[in-house]
Scaffold this motif. Sequence first.
Motif, mmCIF file in Angstrom:
data_model
loop_
_atom_site.group_PDB
_atom_site.id
_atom_site.type_symbol
_atom_site.label_atom_id
_atom_site.label_comp_id
_atom_site.label_asym_id
_atom_site.label_seq_id
_atom_site.Cartn_x
_atom_site.Cartn_y
_atom_site.Cartn_z
ATOM 1 N N SER A 1 0.832 -1.214 0.000
ATOM 2 C CA SER A 1 0.000 0.000 0.000
ATOM 3 C C SER A 1 0.860 1.256 0.000
ATOM 4 O O SER A 1 0.755 2.108 0.901
ATOM 5 N N PRO A 2 1.745 1.407 -0.990
ATOM 6 C CA PRO A 2 2.673 2.545 -0.985
ATOM 7 C C PRO A 2 1.959 3.851 -1.302
ATOM 8 O O PRO A 2 0.807 3.844 -1.751
ATOM 9 N N PRO A 3 2.631 4.963 -1.079
ATOM 10 C CA PRO A 3 2.094 6.249 -1.531
ATOM 11 C C PRO A 3 2.113 6.291 -3.058
ATOM 12 O O PRO A 3 2.559 5.340 -3.702
ATOM 13 N N PRO A 4 1.651 7.381 -3.677
ATOM 14 C CA PRO A 4 1.681 7.462 -5.136
ATOM 15 C C PRO A 4 3.067 7.138 -5.703
ATOM 16 O O PRO A 4 4.093 7.508 -5.127
ATOM 17 N N ILE A 5 3.052 6.449 -6.825
ATOM 18 C CA ILE A 5 4.277 5.954 -7.446
ATOM 19 C C ILE A 5 4.636 6.799 -8.658
ATOM 20 O O ILE A 5 3.767 7.186 -9.444
ATOM 21 N N TYR A 6 5.920 7.075 -8.817
ATOM 22 C CA TYR A 6 6.463 7.580 -10.073
ATOM 23 C C TYR A 6 7.380 6.501 -10.646
ATOM 24 O O TYR A 6 8.172 5.903 -9.899
ATOM 25 N N ILE A 7 7.286 6.248 -11.940
ATOM 26 C CA ILE A 7 8.308 5.449 -12.611
ATOM 27 C C ILE A 7 9.449 6.423 -12.887
ATOM 28 O O ILE A 7 9.404 7.212 -13.838
ATOM 29 N N THR A 8 10.441 6.400 -12.029
ATOM 30 C CA THR A 8 11.494 7.413 -12.058
ATOM 31 C C THR A 8 12.607 7.089 -13.046
ATOM 32 O O THR A 8 13.390 7.976 -13.399
ATOM 33 N N GLU A 9 12.696 5.832 -13.469
ATOM 34 C CA GLU A 9 13.590 5.466 -14.572
ATOM 35 C C GLU A 9 13.009 4.265 -15.293
ATOM 36 O O GLU A 9 12.507 3.330 -14.671
ATOM 37 N N ASN A 10 13.102 4.305 -16.618
ATOM 38 C CA ASN A 10 12.788 3.172 -17.477
ATOM 39 C C ASN A 10 13.364 3.511 -18.843
ATOM 40 O O ASN A 10 13.161 4.614 -19.345
ATOM 41 N N GLY A 11 14.119 2.596 -19.410
ATOM 42 C CA GLY A 11 14.715 2.888 -20.705
ATOM 43 C C GLY A 11 15.648 1.774 -21.128
ATOM 44 O O GLY A 11 15.780 0.761 -20.436
ATOM 45 N N MET A 12 16.297 1.965 -22.260
ATOM 46 C CA MET A 12 17.173 0.907 -22.762
ATOM 47 C C MET A 12 18.422 1.480 -23.409
ATOM 48 O O MET A 12 18.394 2.529 -24.054
ATOM 49 N N ALA A 13 19.521 0.750 -23.229
ATOM 50 C CA ALA A 13 20.724 1.016 -24.007
ATOM 51 C C ALA A 13 20.568 0.323 -25.352
ATOM 52 O O ALA A 13 20.120 -0.820 -25.430
ATOM 53 N N ASN A 14 20.921 1.040 -26.404
ATOM 54 C CA ASN A 14 20.802 0.500 -27.753
ATOM 55 C C ASN A 14 22.059 0.862 -28.537
ATOM 56 O O ASN A 14 22.660 1.913 -28.310
ATOM 57 N N ALA A 15 22.450 -0.007 -29.433
ATOM 58 C CA ALA A 15 23.648 0.257 -30.242
ATOM 59 C C ALA A 15 23.298 1.223 -31.366
ATOM 60 O O ALA A 15 23.222 0.858 -32.543
ATOM 61 N N ASP A 16 23.084 2.475 -31.016
ATOM 62 C CA ASP A 16 22.624 3.477 -31.973
ATOM 63 C C ASP A 16 23.713 3.849 -32.975
ATOM 64 O O ASP A 16 24.893 3.930 -32.629
ATOM 65 N N ARG A 17 23.282 4.103 -34.194
ATOM 66 C CA ARG A 17 24.189 4.536 -35.253
ATOM 67 C C ARG A 17 23.572 5.716 -35.995
ATOM 68 O O ARG A 17 22.361 5.759 -36.212
ATOM 69 N N ILE A 18 24.409 6.651 -36.398
ATOM 70 C CA ILE A 18 23.943 7.804 -37.166
ATOM 71 C C ILE A 18 23.982 7.456 -38.647
ATOM 72 O O ILE A 18 25.012 7.028 -39.176
ATOM 73 N N ASP A 19 22.843 7.617 -39.339
ATOM 74 C CA ASP A 19 22.772 7.366 -40.769
ATOM 75 C C ASP A 19 23.524 8.440 -41.545
ATOM 76 O O ASP A 19 23.891 9.493 -41.002
ATOM 77 N N ALA A 20 23.686 8.172 -42.830
ATOM 78 C CA ALA A 20 24.377 9.141 -43.692
ATOM 79 C C ALA A 20 23.637 10.477 -43.741
ATOM 80 O O ALA A 20 24.259 11.529 -43.921
ATOM 81 N N ASP A 21 22.307 10.430 -43.572
ATOM 82 C CA ASP A 21 21.529 11.675 -43.608
ATOM 83 C C ASP A 21 21.408 12.338 -42.242
ATOM 84 O O ASP A 21 20.675 13.312 -42.072
ATOM 85 N N GLY A 22 22.144 11.801 -41.260
ATOM 86 C CA GLY A 22 22.148 12.400 -39.937
ATOM 87 C C GLY A 22 21.061 11.908 -39.010
ATOM 88 O O GLY A 22 21.000 12.326 -37.851
ATOM 89 N N ARG A 23 20.211 11.008 -39.496
ATOM 90 C CA ARG A 23 19.152 10.437 -38.652
ATOM 91 C C ARG A 23 19.718 9.345 -37.761
ATOM 92 O O ARG A 23 20.701 8.695 -38.102
ATOM 93 N N ILE A 24 19.059 9.143 -36.629
ATOM 94 C CA ILE A 24 19.439 8.051 -35.717
ATOM 95 C C ILE A 24 18.215 7.165 -35.533
ATOM 96 O O ILE A 24 17.372 7.406 -34.663
ATOM 97 N N PRO A 25 18.087 6.158 -36.390
ATOM 98 C CA PRO A 25 16.907 5.287 -36.321
ATOM 99 C C PRO A 25 17.060 4.253 -35.205
ATOM 100 O O PRO A 25 17.876 3.346 -35.298
ATOM 101 N N ASP A 26 16.299 4.392 -34.147
ATOM 102 C CA ASP A 26 16.379 3.463 -33.016
ATOM 103 C C ASP A 26 15.013 2.822 -32.777
ATOM 104 O O ASP A 26 14.387 3.029 -31.741
#
Length: 457
Positions: free
Chosen positions: A349-374
């Motif tokens: 029965s906790p007080p209100p919850i925040y999801i204070t972190e959620n995410g992922m590391a990804n092997a991102d690469r910059i395309d030739a047009d400067g986009r980062i498709p992830d």
Amino acid sequence: MNSNDTQFAAAASRAAFGPDFVWGSATSAAQIEGAGALDGKGPSIWDAFCREPGRINDASNIDVACDHYHRYRDDVALMKWLGLKAYRFSFAWPRVQPLGRGAWNEAGFAFYDRLIDSLLEAGIAPHATLYHWDLPLALHTQLGGWPSREIVPHFVDYAAEIARRFGDRLETIATLNEPWCVATLGYETAQFAPGQTNRAAAMQTSHHLLLSHGRAIKAMRAETRTKLGIVLNHTPAFPATELEADRRAARLDDGLNVRWYMDPVFRAQYPADVIEHLGADAPRIEPGDMADIAQPLDFLGVNFYTRSYISTQEPKVPAPGQQGFTDMGWEIYPKALTQHLVRITREYSPPPIYITENGMANADRIDADGRIPDAERIAYLREHLAALAKAVELGVDVRGYFYWSLLDNFEWNSGYVKRFGLFHVDYATQTRTAKDSAHWYRAFIEAQRVGHESPKA
């Protein structure tokens, strides 16, 4: 957003996330600020850890990081572009009190004054964390760090000073970020600073962290009316098989990761099965400690990334990974977020919850047009927000979501190789570039806003 994403955003808006739900992103001081010895800042245990050969995978350090200390205004502009209404950051204790006790550093306080003012001017609520792992080095070398009970009153003094100076402008203050990581990874497995391998010291550290938290909450209540809480990392444990050995091991893993921190905070006791397991390594507890720890809280921050898949067999049964793995090697399993939030709501029965972190590391690469498709990160975001919406529909009181992280940054012992950010950082030039996931999150937040607007007359 494609049509499926648009439908998801609209459905989530109608079904779960109300108009006051907080959409944000998060960072921490040591990972982005840089300015390591500038304007009177003292060294932290991470500054020292980075200089020990072999500790950081890419042999990097936090001297410059993302140079947020100088570029904070630009970074706030990125937050505003995203449509964020909240930003979670941490104070660097050694920036505002170089030795962790004694004199305060006014130049350090001035930086956070500027940052908070910039956030408020942009319409972004500041959510602060007092301790995100960067202990002043002097407290480690002179007092022995967190295994020493002497550290507790110094943290309490620091917390009260932050509350006194900034409480009227902060939306929330969390005492600690992920004390499990501080204790276990810092003092038992040596993956994190200060790099020790002593289970008894790790468990004593966990107790002193929680005691510092509780006493800091009491001290801050006298200084501010802002909402106060703690941020815990939860990695739910799943047995790999129905074997009794796997089930027992998963229960113990849950005890060390989840119940060891939730039980003291919400029940004023440590789990008996874990105390028995620890034996002589269990922490020394003084009269009154547990009552001090179990202070009433205004919110609970939950950091969620993955689950633990527990196998006692040799060779171990690997996690199935039907939805893939992140670049950290962590299984993507959003269903566990729903299950876990329902579970802790039922049990604590906790007080209100925040999801204070959620995410992922990804092997991102910059395309030739400067986009980062992830696309992988977009899928991770979409599926975890769907899991969060399901938890809300099932009655869990979640008030906000903070994606980790706003920027690519120093990922602790992984250095700069692992990228969690919505914005790509070129560390040579400090150029920030919005990834496709940043565009997706921006569109999602906008869909939430539009979905809750009153119809025009």
